[in-house]
Design a protein around this motif. Structure first.
Motif, PDB file in Angstrom:
ATOM      1  N   ASP A 129       0.867  -1.193   0.000  1.00 48.67           N
ATOM      2  CA  ASP A 129       0.000   0.000   0.000  1.00 48.67           C
ATOM      3  C   ASP A 129       0.898   1.235   0.000  1.00 48.67           C
ATOM      4  O   ASP A 129       1.283   1.757   1.044  1.00 48.67           O
ATOM      5  CB  ASP A 129      -0.930  -0.015   1.210  1.00 48.67           C
ATOM      6  CG  ASP A 129      -2.041   1.028   1.106  1.00 48.67           C
ATOM      7  OD1 ASP A 129      -1.855   2.013   0.351  1.00 48.67           O
ATOM      8  OD2 ASP A 129      -3.059   0.879   1.804  1.00 48.67           O
ATOM      9  N   TRP A 130       1.250   1.734  -1.197  1.00 48.47           N
ATOM     10  CA  TRP A 130       2.135   2.887  -1.316  1.00 48.47           C
ATOM     11  C   TRP A 130       1.485   4.168  -0.793  1.00 48.47           C
ATOM     12  O   TRP A 130       2.162   5.018  -0.207  1.00 48.47           O
ATOM     13  CB  TRP A 130       2.538   3.089  -2.776  1.00 48.47           C
ATOM     14  CG  TRP A 130       3.511   2.081  -3.286  1.00 48.47           C
ATOM     15  CD1 TRP A 130       3.228   0.860  -3.830  1.00 48.47           C
ATOM     16  CD2 TRP A 130       4.930   2.211  -3.294  1.00 48.47           C
ATOM     17  NE1 TRP A 130       4.376   0.199  -4.179  1.00 48.47           N
ATOM     18  CE2 TRP A 130       5.461   1.027  -3.874  1.00 48.47           C
ATOM     19  CE3 TRP A 130       5.818   3.193  -2.888  1.00 48.47           C
ATOM     20  CZ2 TRP A 130       6.814   0.823  -4.052  1.00 48.47           C
ATOM     21  CZ3 TRP A 130       7.174   2.987  -3.086  1.00 48.47           C
ATOM     22  CH2 TRP A 130       7.673   1.812  -3.640  1.00 48.47           C
ATOM     23  N   GLU A 131       0.220   4.284  -0.984  1.00 49.69           N
ATOM     24  CA  GLU A 131      -0.452   5.535  -0.606  1.00 49.69           C
ATOM     25  C   GLU A 131      -0.441   5.750   0.911  1.00 49.69           C
ATOM     26  O   GLU A 131      -0.369   6.880   1.384  1.00 49.69           O
ATOM     27  CB  GLU A 131      -1.883   5.523  -1.140  1.00 49.69           C
ATOM     28  CG  GLU A 131      -2.609   6.846  -0.948  1.00 49.69           C
ATOM     29  CD  GLU A 131      -3.955   6.863  -1.657  1.00 49.69           C
ATOM     30  OE1 GLU A 131      -4.857   7.579  -1.180  1.00 49.69           O
ATOM     31  OE2 GLU A 131      -4.109   6.153  -2.677  1.00 49.69           O
ATOM     32  N   LYS A 132      -0.506   4.648   1.680  1.00 47.49           N
ATOM     33  CA  LYS A 132      -0.487   4.776   3.135  1.00 47.49           C
ATOM     34  C   LYS A 132       0.932   4.700   3.715  1.00 47.49           C
ATOM     35  O   LYS A 132       1.115   4.796   4.925  1.00 47.49           O
ATOM     36  CB  LYS A 132      -1.336   3.675   3.770  1.00 47.49           C
ATOM     37  CG  LYS A 132      -2.811   3.814   3.477  1.00 47.49           C
ATOM     38  CD  LYS A 132      -3.610   2.714   4.170  1.00 47.49           C
ATOM     39  CE  LYS A 132      -5.096   2.863   3.906  1.00 47.49           C
ATOM     40  NZ  LYS A 132      -5.890   1.789   4.555  1.00 47.49           N
ATOM     41  N   GLY A 133       1.919   4.524   2.837  1.00 46.59           N
ATOM     42  CA  GLY A 133       3.275   4.295   3.312  1.00 46.59           C
ATOM     43  C   GLY A 133       4.137   5.523   3.468  1.00 46.59           C
ATOM     44  O   GLY A 133       5.356   5.393   3.653  1.00 46.59           O
ATOM     45  N   TRP A 134       3.559   6.737   3.427  1.00 52.10           N
ATOM     46  CA  TRP A 134       4.364   7.959   3.572  1.00 52.10           C
ATOM     47  C   TRP A 134       4.779   8.138   5.046  1.00 52.10           C
ATOM     48  O   TRP A 134       3.943   8.138   5.942  1.00 52.10           O
ATOM     49  CB  TRP A 134       3.593   9.184   3.095  1.00 52.10           C
ATOM     50  CG  TRP A 134       3.299   9.180   1.627  1.00 52.10           C
ATOM     51  CD1 TRP A 134       2.098   8.936   1.043  1.00 52.10           C
ATOM     52  CD2 TRP A 134       4.237   9.421   0.593  1.00 52.10           C
ATOM     53  NE1 TRP A 134       2.210   9.007  -0.325  1.00 52.10           N
ATOM     54  CE2 TRP A 134       3.529   9.312  -0.626  1.00 52.10           C
ATOM     55  CE3 TRP A 134       5.600   9.721   0.531  1.00 52.10           C
ATOM     56  CZ2 TRP A 134       4.134   9.493  -1.881  1.00 52.10           C
ATOM     57  CZ3 TRP A 134       6.207   9.909  -0.706  1.00 52.10           C
ATOM     58  CH2 TRP A 134       5.476   9.791  -1.889  1.00 52.10           C
ATOM     59  N   GLN A 135       6.069   8.298   5.255  1.00 52.36           N
ATOM     60  CA  GLN A 135       6.623   8.444   6.611  1.00 52.36           C
ATOM     61  C   GLN A 135       7.803   9.411   6.593  1.00 52.36           C
ATOM     62  O   GLN A 135       8.189   9.912   5.526  1.00 52.36           O
ATOM     63  CB  GLN A 135       7.052   7.070   7.160  1.00 52.36           C
ATOM     64  CG  GLN A 135       5.893   6.063   7.173  1.00 52.36           C
ATOM     65  CD  GLN A 135       6.301   4.719   7.719  1.00 52.36           C
ATOM     66  OE1 GLN A 135       6.891   4.623   8.794  1.00 52.36           O
ATOM     67  NE2 GLN A 135       5.991   3.641   6.993  1.00 52.36           N
ATOM     68  N   THR A 136       8.394   9.648   7.781  1.00 53.70           N
ATOM     69  CA  THR A 136       9.485  10.622   7.914  1.00 53.70           C
ATOM     70  C   THR A 136      10.640  10.020   8.703  1.00 53.70           C
ATOM     71  O   THR A 136      10.425   9.290   9.674  1.00 53.70           O
ATOM     72  CB  THR A 136       9.000  11.899   8.624  1.00 53.70           C
ATOM     73  OG1 THR A 136       7.877  12.421   7.933  1.00 53.70           O
ATOM     74  CG2 THR A 136      10.094  12.947   8.690  1.00 53.70           C
TER      75      THR A 136
END
Length: 310
Positions: free
Chosen positions: A264-271
């Motif tokens: 799930d690329w769309e939910k995989g945004w992190q810092t």
């Protein structure tokens, strides 16, 4: 005694029991009624303690009166030690005090106890102060550069004072303004990127891919934090971090800190972030996919903050 045979010639010849004998009766002896039994005999019978030695004014000393009640001292009694040359009291204190022995020095004991308590309290206070200092030292942060992740999204800008005391914006950059090499390219089909226009860097998942950021405007040399926002398909990733041509000893960690679903690329945004040493003026920062890296990630934004910034 008067002339005549009215009794014995001398008081010593008075017989108090003369009335019991014939010669005494012949001489007129009678049972006692205040005297010795002979008429006109000397009256020597008196209550105990009332006899006076001589008439008043005769100069004879007066005998002390008998004490009235057993166990109670007479008003006329004087202790031998109070008379000139009298014997000292057997109960006199060797310390020069009164007749009674002195008890324990309770005042001294109390002062000693207070001193001990005060010493204990001071010792505890010093120990506590020392313990606080030790705790503060143990809790200080390690200044060694590390990589970690903050599931939140830090503000992509920070300030550092310049020579005039004014706050200057620290540099930030979006994906579309990065220099791309080795097959890296921009894209915008996956939602969630915060760069201008939703643009991010794709194609980073191959050895040789690299993004370069030329950082201008660093006012003071020192250690800063480099933040990177990235997207992964629920699988850990990393990359090599190079600052001014020198590779960091640790990779830029792009783990799945948020535990997002796989694929799930769309939910995989992190810092994530890493400490970097920058010089005054212009610096070059590279993020590269080298041998040994797991580079299946998209890159969104980069920004710099002071080392203690979030």
């Amino acid at each position: 005694m008067t002339a005549g045979n009215n009794g014995a010639s001398t008081p010593e010849d008075d017989d108090p029991f003369g009335y019991l004998y014939a010669d005494g009766q012949a001489n007129g002896a009678q049972p006692p009624s205040g005297g010795y039994g002979y008429p006109n005999s000397v009256n020597r019978v008196r209550p105990v303690g009332t006899r006076q030695y001589g008439a008043p004014g005769a100069g004879a000393p007066q005998a002390p009166q008998q004490q009235g009640v057993y166990g109670q001292p007479s008003a006329h009694y004087a202790a031998p030690e109070t008379l000139p040359g009298g014997a000292p009291s057997a109960h006199a204190s060797h310390g020069g005090g009164g007749g009674r022995g002195r008890g324990p020095n309770t005042k001294g004991l109390l002062i000693g106890a207070i001193a001990v308590v005060a010493a204990v309290v001071i010792g505890i206070g010093i120990a506590m102060i020392g313990g606080d200092d030790d705790d503060k030292g143990d809790n200080q942060a390690d200044s060694t550069p590390t990589q970690s992740q903050d599931s939140g999204e830090p503000t992509p800008s920070a300030s550092k004072g310049d020579e005039d005391g004014e706050k200057a914006e620290l540099p930030t950059i979006d994906a579309k303004t990065l220099s791309l090499q080795g097959g890296a390219a921009t894209a915008s089909d996956i939602k969630g990127a915060k760069a201008d226009g939703g643009v991010y860097v794709a194609g980073f998942n191959q050895v040789g891919a690299k993004v370069t950021w030329t950082v201008d405007g660093i006012k003071e040399a020192g250690t800063y934090r480099l933040y990177a926002r990235y997207g992964i398909p629920g699988v850990d990733a990393d990359a090599t971090l190079v600052v001014n041509g020198k590779a960091a000893t640790r990779p830029l960690n792009m783990k799945n800190f948020g535990g997002t679903p796989k694929d799930d690329w769309e939910k995989g945004w992190q810092t994530t972030w890493a400490n970097v040493n920058l010089t005054e003026g212009t610096n070059t920062i590279e993020v590269a996919c080298n041998e040994g890296n797991q580079c299946n990630a998209n890159l969104d934004q980069f920004w710099i903050t002071e080392e203690t910034g979030s």
